[in-house]
Write an enzyme that holds these catalytic residues in place. Structure first.
Site, mmCIF file in Angstrom:
data_model
loop_
_atom_site.group_PDB
_atom_site.id
_atom_site.type_symbol
_atom_site.label_atom_id
_atom_site.label_comp_id
_atom_site.label_asym_id
_atom_site.label_seq_id
_atom_site.Cartn_x
_atom_site.Cartn_y
_atom_site.Cartn_z
ATOM 1 N N THR A 150 0.749 -1.918 -0.087
ATOM 2 C CA THR A 150 -0.238 0.198 -0.197
ATOM 3 C C THR A 150 0.567 0.982 0.156
ATOM 4 O O THR A 150 1.648 1.142 -1.244
ATOM 5 C CB THR A 150 -1.064 -0.757 1.192
ATOM 6 O OG1 THR A 150 -0.339 -0.062 2.423
ATOM 7 C CG2 THR A 150 -2.445 -0.992 1.256
ATOM 8 N N LYS A 173 3.560 -7.050 3.800
ATOM 9 C CA LYS A 173 3.059 -5.956 3.597
ATOM 10 C C LYS A 173 2.742 -4.556 4.880
ATOM 11 O O LYS A 173 2.226 -5.395 6.024
ATOM 12 C CB LYS A 173 2.253 -5.614 3.043
ATOM 13 C CG LYS A 173 0.814 -6.139 3.277
ATOM 14 C CD LYS A 173 -0.631 -4.638 3.432
ATOM 15 C CE LYS A 173 -0.067 -3.379 3.566
ATOM 16 N NZ LYS A 173 -1.354 -2.612 4.091
ATOM 17 N N THR A 186 -0.980 -2.454 10.228
ATOM 18 C CA THR A 186 -2.232 -2.662 9.093
ATOM 19 C C THR A 186 -1.065 -3.317 8.380
ATOM 20 O O THR A 186 -0.434 -3.096 7.334
ATOM 21 C CB THR A 186 -2.344 -1.458 7.642
ATOM 22 O OG1 THR A 186 -3.461 -0.733 9.113
ATOM 23 C CG2 THR A 186 -2.720 -1.633 6.469
ATOM 24 N N GLU A 241 6.156 4.659 8.286
ATOM 25 C CA GLU A 241 5.148 5.707 7.328
ATOM 26 C C GLU A 241 6.260 6.452 7.536
ATOM 27 O O GLU A 241 5.611 7.535 8.878
ATOM 28 C CB GLU A 241 4.164 6.361 6.875
ATOM 29 C CG GLU A 241 2.952 5.248 6.351
ATOM 30 C CD GLU A 241 1.694 5.580 6.664
ATOM 31 O OE1 GLU A 241 1.496 5.807 7.842
ATOM 32 O OE2 GLU A 241 0.919 4.749 5.726
ATOM 33 N N ASN A 243 -0.729 10.561 6.928
ATOM 34 C CA ASN A 243 -1.319 10.059 7.161
ATOM 35 C C ASN A 243 -2.462 11.322 7.492
ATOM 36 O O ASN A 243 -3.471 10.905 7.304
ATOM 37 C CB ASN A 243 -1.360 9.551 8.889
ATOM 38 C CG ASN A 243 -0.300 8.449 8.879
ATOM 39 O OD1 ASN A 243 -1.506 7.214 8.341
ATOM 40 N ND2 ASN A 243 0.757 8.019 9.292
ATOM 41 N N SER A 275 -7.268 11.013 0.351
ATOM 42 C CA SER A 275 -7.550 12.470 -0.313
ATOM 43 C C SER A 275 -6.490 12.446 -1.873
ATOM 44 O O SER A 275 -5.151 10.628 -1.647
ATOM 45 C CB SER A 275 -6.734 13.730 0.484
ATOM 46 O OG SER A 275 -5.962 13.602 1.092
#
Lengths: 385, 385
Positions: free
Chosen positions: B148, B170, B181, B261, B380, B385
């Site tokens: 992702t 992942k 996640t 991230e 995040n 969006s």
């Protein structure tokens, strides 16, 4: 305003040289009586700063003559030398005011680990100057002196029937249940004894400061102290008094939230139809602790999935697929399925309202938090440098 | 490499059109046997995505023929339609491979709330193309298809004595205990039955993935699945097999941490001399959840006070004023007092080691986390969006 609004109190705020900015950094609040009753709540953090360890003893008999507060150093994890500094600070206040050191509460805020000889020298000298300028209009100076990263002083007043309560607060980060990096002093001229003050203060903080969770971090120095001078000669009912203390604490809590470090949104998370109030608090707090949700709000992204993912981590009573979620009036999730399009939600206003309907019982609770922003990261990555 | 390293497995990764980037987004892994044993661990989030609800049933009999995984949509909080989609996906795989839909595990990852008709159509079409290109060298394509926000695929292999385990993972955010996640598929040609796989997998994830806490958020879709083909004809000892599965999970967990991230530091929080392993985990996790500490590390600020403030919020057995804290080899706090100057700590390397000595017992645990950065907030706040 502030701690000198109610009759029977004097206060001052001076420059002790603890802040590198040269601004006021030491405050003193004296109770002139006739009553010298007090109550306080302290951080639930097990790592308690030296001023907390000292003040817990002082509050033992419910009598407090004065509160001395400093910014520019937390005097936490500074060892026995640091505890002696808190003790010496109380003794210096006692000498200057002609009261017992055992009736002087000490509060410190600032960086953990700061509390050495230089800190001690500046605090003691600051006490001398603060004591020399005590006045019944010194409340605002005192409120300025306890500011750390606060951008504005927090002041509030609630009027009773012939009596009143005033207060000051500081705190802009580390706001979390079990109190925050938060120092609060409340003063009233109502004639209430220590047990009465204690009951009202615990009820008030439980529903206000303990439900403010800006960044999930719990401080080592937090203290909320309530002093009663009895100068009005009036003893309100426990209900009226508790309501007034709660209203003032709620006002100050909102001011803390509005000034939270780097925040661009004030978020109120209201959980309704919970089985118990504890369930409602747990659910609201889980959302308030979700960095993913808080970052999404910063980006004006009504990412309701992150709300439900947080709710799903709790032990509260509910069916995850029966929950409704409404953001700023738009129900984006109904019974666990997408409802109105997220694009309908306007997150540009600073105030954000998240409504979580658990559809189980009748209990409700609201948790106040803030979004997670670039400025929060910046301020807290640079805080001690 | 990856899920096709061990004998007896075929895999593929194709473009189903779920990712706006046009990259691979649907993966299929088939167990060619002769054994078709499997075990899995699922997110402990109560808000379980539809593919989790489906897969929990599939794992009931310990037999799994294939695993189908998609990125580009979590199919979570998508109602009964979403559950039907997971069911239909398994049925389509069953048709294509000539196996029972009841033996097909389904995994989805992406945005919560995505799982409508368009999602269903693309996933079913993707299954057709994925099934048509299954090969014993498809492991890397499969690993790419489950990415992702990952910047790189996560692959790993551990060699046994005549048998091996390979895996893919992942996950780049929402990494938290109770899984992240995170989707993981492990494949082995060792001849181990379902109970043996289950015991090894639970022991391995408890000490690895469950101790990776990048941002404190717990996902709704996490699943780690272990498949055994028995193709090597060799049955290792439970000890050897558990050790190999644990080593592979630890390798993949470190890869997830390194790609978290927006992170600029990989932080290992090692708690020693705890009364129990649970205490050591609780202490490490409290520090890993402190935004103030994580932001300080981003700023290369060895703010040890924030470490102790976090430790103080736990219920672990210790004396807050007996604790030593060492950061990257420099003991900055000894018995709750400042030791070597914080300036001696070099936080510029990406790897950060925090050592917390509780001085109580003999238990130890290490929690892996990341710092809180501008990029984390940016990624995040813009994710959906």
């Amino acid at each position: 305003m502030s701690v000198t609004h109610a009759a029977g109190f004097a206060a001052s705020g001076v420059v002790a040289g603890l802040k590198s900015t040269g601004k006021r950094d030491l405050a003193l609040v004296q109770n002139l009586g006739p009553r010298k009753a007090a109550a306080a709540v302290f951080t639930s953090n097990r790592a308690k700063a030296n001023p907390i360890l000292w003040s817990e003893v002082v509050l033992g008999d419910g009598i407090v003559e004065a509160v001395v507060l400093n910014s520019g150093g937390a005097n936490c994890f500074t060892g026995s030398f640091g505890f002696q500094t808190s003790h010496l600070t109380a003794e210096r206040v006692g000498e200057k005011l002609g009261v017992s050191a055992g009736d002087v509460v000490v509060c410190s805020t600032g960086l953990i680990g700061v509390g050495g000889q230089d800190f001690r020298d500046k605090v003691l000298a600051g006490v001398d100057s603060a004591a020399s300028v005590l006045t019944n209009t010194g409340g605002e100076d005192a409120a300025h002196a306890i500011m750390t990263t606060d951008s504005v002083p927090k002041l509030g007043v609630v009027e009773g029937d012939g009596w009143s309560i005033g207060g000051m607060a500081k705190g802009a980060g580390m706001l979390a249940p079990g109190l925050a990096t938060m120092l609060v002093v409340l003063t009233t001229d109502a004639d209430v004894d220590a047990p009465g003050l204690d009951g009202a203060l615990r009820a008030a903080t439980r529903a206000t400061f303990d439900r403010l969770d800006s960044d999930g971090c719990m401080s080592t120095n937090d203290q909320v102290t309530l002093l009663a001078s009895g100068a009005s000669g009036i003893t309100p009912s426990a209900e009226d008094f508790t309501a007034a203390v709660t209203a003032l604490c709620a006002d100050l809590a909102r001011q803390l939230q509005a000034d939270a470090e780097g925040a661009s949104h004030n978020i109120a998370i209201e959980t309704i139809h919970a089985a118990t109030e504890d369930d409602a608090v747990e659910v609201g707090r889980s959302v308030a602790r979700s960095n993913l949700f808080k970052a999404a709000v910063f980006g004006n992204d009504p990412n309701w999935g992150r709300i439900l993912a947080a709710v799903g981590t709790t032990g509260a009573e509910f069916d995850p697929y029966a929950i409704d979620v409404t953001i700023n009036g738009v129900r984006v999730c109904a019974s666990g399925e997408p409802d109105r399009p997220a694009e309908d939600v306007d997150l540009t206003p600073r105030d954000v309202h998240v409504l979580i309907d658990l559809k189980v019982g009748d209990a409700t609770a609201t948790i106040l938090t803030n979004d997670l922003t670039h400025d929060y990261v910046h301020e807290n990555s640079a805080y001690s440098s």
